[in-house]
Design a protein around this motif. Structure first.
Motif, PDB file in Angstrom:
ATOM      1  N   THR A   1       0.839  -1.199   0.000  1.00 39.16           N
ATOM      2  CA  THR A   1       0.000   0.000   0.000  1.00 39.16           C
ATOM      3  C   THR A   1       0.872   1.247   0.000  1.00 39.16           C
ATOM      4  O   THR A   1       0.617   2.203  -0.742  1.00 39.16           O
ATOM      5  N   GLU A   2       1.921   1.257   0.816  1.00 38.85           N
ATOM      6  CA  GLU A   2       2.856   2.388   0.826  1.00 38.85           C
ATOM      7  C   GLU A   2       3.451   2.603  -0.559  1.00 38.85           C
ATOM      8  O   GLU A   2       3.545   3.735  -1.036  1.00 38.85           O
ATOM      9  N   LEU A   3       3.853   1.504  -1.207  1.00 41.06           N
ATOM     10  CA  LEU A   3       4.450   1.618  -2.538  1.00 41.06           C
ATOM     11  C   LEU A   3       3.444   2.130  -3.557  1.00 41.06           C
ATOM     12  O   LEU A   3       3.762   2.979  -4.388  1.00 41.06           O
ATOM     13  N   ALA A   4       2.219   1.619  -3.500  1.00 41.68           N
ATOM     14  CA  ALA A   4       1.185   2.073  -4.437  1.00 41.68           C
ATOM     15  C   ALA A   4       0.944   3.571  -4.279  1.00 41.68           C
ATOM     16  O   ALA A   4       0.834   4.300  -5.271  1.00 41.68           O
ATOM     17  N   LEU A   5       0.864   4.039  -3.050  1.00 42.38           N
ATOM     18  CA  LEU A   5       0.667   5.472  -2.801  1.00 42.38           C
ATOM     19  C   LEU A   5       1.859   6.295  -3.296  1.00 42.38           C
ATOM     20  O   LEU A   5       1.687   7.365  -3.875  1.00 42.38           O
ATOM     21  N   ALA A   6       3.050   5.777  -3.071  1.00 40.06           N
ATOM     22  CA  ALA A   6       4.251   6.483  -3.505  1.00 40.06           C
ATOM     23  C   ALA A   6       4.319   6.568  -5.029  1.00 40.06           C
ATOM     24  O   ALA A   6       4.650   7.622  -5.588  1.00 40.06           O
ATOM     25  N   PHE A   7       3.981   5.475  -5.707  1.00 36.55           N
ATOM     26  CA  PHE A   7       4.005   5.488  -7.171  1.00 36.55           C
ATOM     27  C   PHE A   7       2.935   6.423  -7.727  1.00 36.55           C
ATOM     28  O   PHE A   7       3.166   7.130  -8.696  1.00 36.55           O
ATOM     29  N   ARG A   8       1.764   6.434  -7.104  1.00 39.31           N
ATOM     30  CA  ARG A   8       0.710   7.359  -7.553  1.00 39.31           C
ATOM     31  C   ARG A   8       1.161   8.802  -7.368  1.00 39.31           C
ATOM     32  O   ARG A   8       0.961   9.648  -8.247  1.00 39.31           O
ATOM     33  N   ALA A   9       1.744   9.099  -6.214  1.00 37.32           N
ATOM     34  CA  ALA A   9       2.218  10.462  -5.950  1.00 37.32           C
ATOM     35  C   ALA A   9       3.314  10.845  -6.946  1.00 37.32           C
ATOM     36  O   ALA A   9       3.325  11.977  -7.458  1.00 37.32           O
ATOM     37  N   ALA A  10       4.211   9.921  -7.247  1.00 34.57           N
ATOM     38  CA  ALA A  10       5.282  10.199  -8.208  1.00 34.57           C
ATOM     39  C   ALA A  10       4.713  10.412  -9.604  1.00 34.57           C
ATOM     40  O   ALA A  10       5.147  11.318 -10.327  1.00 34.57           O
ATOM     41  N   ALA A  11       3.734   9.616  -9.989  1.00 40.64           N
ATOM     42  CA  ALA A  11       3.112   9.766 -11.308  1.00 40.64           C
ATOM     43  C   ALA A  11       2.386  11.108 -11.407  1.00 40.64           C
ATOM     44  O   ALA A  11       2.475  11.797 -12.431  1.00 40.64           O
ATOM     45  N   ASP A  12       1.679  11.487 -10.354  1.00 33.53           N
ATOM     46  CA  ASP A  12       0.986  12.777 -10.357  1.00 33.53           C
ATOM     47  C   ASP A  12       1.974  13.933 -10.479  1.00 33.53           C
ATOM     48  O   ASP A  12       1.766  14.873 -11.247  1.00 33.53           O
ATOM     49  N   ARG A  13       3.039  13.843  -9.750  1.00 29.05           N
ATOM     50  CA  ARG A  13       4.052  14.915  -9.771  1.00 29.05           C
ATOM     51  C   ARG A  13       4.740  14.982 -11.133  1.00 29.05           C
ATOM     52  O   ARG A  13       4.961  16.067 -11.670  1.00 29.05           O
ATOM     53  N   ALA A  14       5.046  13.815 -11.709  1.00 30.50           N
ATOM     54  CA  ALA A  14       5.668  13.792 -13.035  1.00 30.50           C
ATOM     55  C   ALA A  14       4.721  14.384 -14.074  1.00 30.50           C
ATOM     56  O   ALA A  14       5.154  15.117 -14.978  1.00 30.50           O
ATOM     57  N   SER A  15       3.427  14.106 -13.955  1.00 31.83           N
ATOM     58  CA  SER A  15       2.442  14.664 -14.884  1.00 31.83           C
ATOM     59  C   SER A  15       2.392  16.181 -14.780  1.00 31.83           C
ATOM     60  O   SER A  15       2.219  16.880 -15.783  1.00 31.83           O
ATOM     61  N   GLU A  16       2.532  16.693 -13.564  1.00 31.62           N
ATOM     62  CA  GLU A  16       2.561  18.143 -13.397  1.00 31.62           C
ATOM     63  C   GLU A  16       3.765  18.749 -14.107  1.00 31.62           C
ATOM     64  O   GLU A  16       3.655  19.794 -14.754  1.00 31.62           O
TER      65      GLU A  16
END
Length: 105
Positions: free
Chosen positions: A37-52
């Motif tokens: 779950t921690e990894l999934a949240l981290a990857f989502r946050a990284a993907a969102d930030r990269a999209s920005e």
């Protein structure tokens, strides 16, 4: 819950597709659920930030003040997006730039 810190996999483990952040070695399902779950949240946050950052770059490339300005079609081609999506990303990037840049989450 704070996203887990992303760490790089050791080179030998990356080649073996069965290994993923040592999740396969966890026997306790509670621990496995928590870490995955921690990894999934981290990857989502990284993907969102990269999209920005993609949006900011698209906005900068489309800036009419640039002598080498790119059209949304050209930006889309470079990023693998449709022209319509590139246009939306340019608009999103412009709003991020107006608001002071990407979020710090």
């Amino acid at each position: 819950m704070k996203p887990a810190q992303l760490l790089f996999e050791p080179a030998a483990t990356v080649e073996d597709e069965e290994h993923f952040f040592n999740l396969e070695s966890m026997d306790d399902p509670r621990q496995l659920l928590a870490r995955s779950t921690e990894l999934a949240l981290a990857f989502r946050a990284a993907a969102d930030r990269a999209s920005e950052y993609q949006a900011i770059a698209a906005a900068q490339l489309a800036d009419p003040k640039r002598f080498d300005r790119l059209t949304p079609a050209m930006i889309g081609e470079r990023a693998g997006w449709t022209e319509d999506y590139a246009r939306k990303m340019v608009e999103f990037g412009q709003s991020l730039l107006r608001d002071g840049g990407p979020s710090q989450s």
